[in-house]
Design a protein around this motif. Structure first.
Motif, PDB file in Angstrom:
ATOM      1  N   GLN A 295     -14.190 -59.938-113.368  1.00 13.32           N
ATOM      2  CA  GLN A 295     -14.171 -58.812-112.223  1.00 13.32           C
ATOM      3  C   GLN A 295     -14.070 -57.311-113.310  1.00 13.32           C
TER       4      GLN A 295
ATOM      5  N   SER B  28     -24.537 -53.659-108.131  1.00 13.06           N
ATOM      6  CA  SER B  28     -23.426 -54.570-108.612  1.00 13.06           C
ATOM      7  C   SER B  28     -23.797 -56.026-108.434  1.00 13.06           C
TER       8      SER B  28
ATOM      9  N   GLU C 242     -15.711 -53.103-114.025  1.00 11.73           N
ATOM     10  CA  GLU C 242     -16.959 -52.058-114.060  1.00 11.73           C
ATOM     11  C   GLU C 242     -17.577 -51.743-115.322  1.00 11.73           C
TER      12      GLU C 242
ATOM     13  N   ASP D  12     -20.633 -52.432-110.732  1.00 10.45           N
ATOM     14  CA  ASP D  12     -19.594 -53.427-110.532  1.00 10.45           C
ATOM     15  C   ASP D  12     -20.112 -54.956-111.021  1.00 10.45           C
TER      16      ASP D  12
END
Length: 168
Positions: free
Chosen positions: A146, A71, A148, A37
């Motif tokens: 933001q 992340s 993935e 992430d």
């Protein structure tokens, strides 16, 4: 003596060409992935994420891949580590990781969500442990982004190490 130098250069060049002729074939199961992430600026980094790596048929554990941290905000450096088990370290001669960032925002202001494209990185083998491989990558993007990022781990073996098969 001059001929010796020319011969050495020729032999080194020939040796270099032979390395380029290696055909690499997959050793591990296709599409073994880890997800990282990428978070907005100011977010905390997360725990490492790991994955057992399986043989090409998925029947045998051949190693483990870890990304640390798992992340973090844009600009975070992620260490990708692959540990090939001792029984297979002489077979695996190359390790790569494909990175596919999944953009979740309009990057150029045209109202459409764009992908950042994918990259592939070659991991470096540890000089003291032939089963240990590593590379460091940095997540890039805008400070409020933001998304993935999907990391696909690939173990490779030279095709000359494959057993010959016979048919009757």
């Amino acid at each position: 003596m001059r001929h010796l130098g020319a011969s050495l250069i020729f032999l080194l060049a020939a040796a270099g060409c032979k390395k380029d002729e290696i055909t690499w074939v997959p050793f591990n199961l296709e599409d073994q992935t880890l997800v990282v992430d990428v978070l907005p600026e100011g977010s905390a980094v997360g725990d490492p994420v790991s994955l057992e790596l399986l043989s090409n048929l998925g029947r045998t554990v051949v190693g483990q891949a870890t990304i640390d941290p798992g992340s973090g905000p844009v600009g975070t450096e992620h260490v990708i580590m692959v540990d090939v088990l001792d029984d297979f370290e002489a077979i695996v001669g190359r390790v790569t990781v494909g990175v596919n960032p999944e953009a979740t925002k309009d990057l150029d202001g045209d109202g459409e969500i764009e992908s950042r494209g994918s990259d592939e990185y070659e991991l470096q083998q540890d000089s003291a442990d032939p089963g240990a491989w590593q590379v460091t990558v940095m997540s890039l993007g805008s400070s409020d982004e933001q998304r993935e990022d999907v990391f696909t781990i690939n173990l490779w073996q030279p095709d000359e190490l494959l057993p010959e098969t016979t048919t009757q």
